[in-house]
Design a protein around this motif. Structure first.
Motif, short mmCIF file in Angstrom:
data_model
loop_
_atom_site.label_atom_id
_atom_site.label_comp_id
_atom_site.label_asym_id
_atom_site.label_seq_id
_atom_site.Cartn_x
_atom_site.Cartn_y
_atom_site.Cartn_z
N THR A 7 -34.90 50.22 -37.03
CA THR A 7 -34.11 49.01 -37.22
C THR A 7 -34.77 47.83 -36.53
O THR A 7 -35.70 47.99 -35.72
N ALA A 8 -34.26 46.64 -36.82
CA ALA A 8 -34.76 45.44 -36.16
C ALA A 8 -34.56 45.53 -34.65
O ALA A 8 -35.45 45.16 -33.87
N ALA A 9 -33.40 46.03 -34.24
CA ALA A 9 -33.12 46.17 -32.81
C ALA A 9 -34.10 47.14 -32.15
O ALA A 9 -34.60 46.88 -31.04
N ASP A 10 -34.40 48.24 -32.83
CA ASP A 10 -35.35 49.23 -32.30
C ASP A 10 -36.74 48.62 -32.14
O ASP A 10 -37.41 48.83 -31.13
N ALA A 40 -29.82 48.09 -40.85
CA ALA A 40 -31.21 47.89 -40.40
C ALA A 40 -31.42 46.56 -39.71
O ALA A 40 -32.38 46.40 -38.94
N THR A 41 -30.56 45.57 -39.98
CA THR A 41 -30.72 44.24 -39.38
C THR A 41 -29.56 43.85 -38.47
O THR A 41 -29.45 42.70 -38.07
N LYS A 42 -28.71 44.82 -38.14
CA LYS A 42 -27.56 44.54 -37.30
C LYS A 42 -28.00 44.04 -35.93
O LYS A 42 -28.80 44.69 -35.25
N PRO A 43 -27.49 42.91 -35.49
CA PRO A 43 -27.96 42.34 -34.21
C PRO A 43 -27.35 43.03 -33.00
O PRO A 43 -26.16 43.38 -33.00
N ASP A 44 -28.16 43.25 -31.99
CA ASP A 44 -27.66 43.71 -30.70
C ASP A 44 -27.80 42.55 -29.71
O ASP A 44 -28.14 41.42 -30.10
N ALA A 45 -27.56 42.80 -28.45
CA ALA A 45 -27.61 41.73 -27.45
C ALA A 45 -29.00 41.11 -27.36
O ALA A 45 -29.14 39.89 -27.21
N ALA A 46 -30.05 41.94 -27.45
CA ALA A 46 -31.41 41.42 -27.34
C ALA A 46 -31.77 40.51 -28.51
O ALA A 46 -32.42 39.47 -28.34
N LEU A 47 -31.36 40.88 -29.72
CA LEU A 47 -31.62 40.04 -30.89
C LEU A 47 -30.83 38.73 -30.80
O LEU A 47 -31.34 37.66 -31.15
N ARG A 48 -29.60 38.82 -30.32
CA ARG A 48 -28.79 37.59 -30.15
C ARG A 48 -29.45 36.65 -29.14
O ARG A 48 -29.48 35.43 -29.34
N GLU A 49 -29.95 37.22 -28.08
CA GLU A 49 -30.63 36.40 -27.07
C GLU A 49 -31.90 35.78 -27.64
O GLU A 49 -32.18 34.59 -27.40
N LEU A 50 -32.67 36.58 -28.40
CA LEU A 50 -33.91 36.07 -28.98
C LEU A 50 -33.63 34.92 -29.93
O LEU A 50 -34.37 33.92 -29.95
N GLN A 72 -37.87 42.40 -40.67
CA GLN A 72 -36.46 42.68 -40.40
C GLN A 72 -35.98 42.01 -39.12
O GLN A 72 -34.83 41.57 -39.03
N VAL A 73 -36.85 41.88 -38.12
CA VAL A 73 -36.46 41.15 -36.91
C VAL A 73 -36.27 39.67 -37.23
O VAL A 73 -35.29 39.04 -36.78
N LEU A 74 -37.17 39.09 -38.02
CA LEU A 74 -37.03 37.69 -38.40
C LEU A 74 -35.77 37.46 -39.21
O LEU A 74 -35.04 36.48 -39.01
N ILE A 75 -35.47 38.37 -40.12
CA ILE A 75 -34.25 38.26 -40.92
C ILE A 75 -33.02 38.28 -40.01
O ILE A 75 -32.09 37.47 -40.17
N ALA A 98 -39.84 54.31 -41.37
CA ALA A 98 -39.02 53.62 -42.35
C ALA A 98 -37.61 53.34 -41.86
O ALA A 98 -37.00 52.32 -42.20
N ALA A 99 -37.07 54.22 -41.03
CA ALA A 99 -35.69 54.07 -40.57
C ALA A 99 -35.56 53.20 -39.32
O ALA A 99 -34.45 52.98 -38.83
#
Length: 278
Positions: free
Chosen positions: A154-157, A107-117, A171-174, A151-152
């Motif tokens: 994810t942070a990336a979604d 649910a909190t697995k980072p993708d490219a957008a989260l890494r950039e953020l 979850q995005v902050l985490i 509920a399902a």
């Protein structure tokens, strides 16, 4: 602040199920900012099993409902006294090393957008300043919009959508905090009202970030603040699923529906309203 809480969860099944085993994380945490005066958990037709405090400091109760049953009703009532600790979780006992909360989950697995953020914050003075800036960044990036996620999600979604609810903000902050080497976890609980006093969805969630020298500090990106006396903390986990107040397994082939009703009232105001009506 003295709060009265009523929380009822009803599970309904289209075909009677044979047996249900549930793990309930529905008891308020024990720390300097929170004191429970009375607290009752009831599962209709349920059999209470073992209870214990886990390594994260959460109180867990096991319950079983023997079928056939077409519904399960869980009712929680109680009174909690809270005070503002500026979000700092002081006096809380747990055994898990904070570094365990650097681990990602699906649910909190980072993708490219989260890494950039996560790299948008630069020039931070220290870990506390970094945490505040990351929380504010998530608030700006995720518009509070009920009904667009589930509920399902994810942070990336949620980041891709740019919308969501408190679960998504947390979850995005985490995810971005962990990318900056800050241990972070998901917290479930209750919220009396928003800062301006307007009614709020009483079942709530936020994130905690571990800061060297201070310990765990709560950050509610959905409301752009740290938890204060309006918040009641129940439990924590690596993500929303791990911190869920109710987890269980039902034996039998049946579709499930769930209804949740939560009411959080300030006791003084509740008493004043009651007296004015008599």
């Amino acid at each position: 602040m003295k709060l009265r809480i009523t929380h009822q969860t009803v599970y309904r099944y289209d075909h009677p199920i044979r047996n249900i085993v549930q793990s309930l994380r529905l008891t308020p945490s024990l720390f300097e900012g929170q004191k429970t005066h009375d607290w009752q958990i009831d599962v209709a037709d349920g059999i209470k099993g073992p209870s214990f405090r886990d390594g994260a400091g959460d109180w867990i109760e096991g319950w079983t409902v023997r079928g056939p049953a077409d519904q399960v009703v869980i009712t929680v009532t109680g009174r909690v006294e809270t005070r503002d600790t500026a979000g700092v979780l002081r006096g809380y006992r747990e055994q898990i090393n904070p570094l365990a909360y650097l681990r990602s989950t699906p649910a909190t697995k980072p993708d490219a957008a989260l890494r950039e953020l996560a790299q948008h914050v630069t020039g931070e003075r220290d870990q506390l300043d970094l945490s505040h800036q990351l929380s504010a960044l998530v608030t700006d990036k995720i518009a509070y919009t009920p009904g667009v996620t589930e509920a399902a999600t994810t942070a990336a979604d949620a980041l891709k959508l740019g919308q969501g609810v408190c679960q998504d903000h947390a979850q995005v902050l985490i995810a971005v905090a962990r990318l900056r080497d800050l241990p972070a976890r998901y917290v479930s609980g209750y919220l009396h009202s928003t800062e301006d006093g307007e009614p709020h969805d009483a079942a709530h969630a936020w994130a905690e970030i571990h800061v060297d020298g201070l310990g765990w500090i709560g950050f509610d990106a959905a409301n752009r603040c740290c938890p204060d006396e309006r918040y009641v903390r129940l439990g924590s986990g690596l993500d929303a699923s791990d911190a869920a107040p109710i987890r269980g397994i039902a034996a039998g082939q049946s579709a499930e529906e769930m209804d949740v009703a939560v009411r959080v009232e300030e006791i003084e105001k509740f008493q004043a309203q009651s007296q004015s009506q008599t």
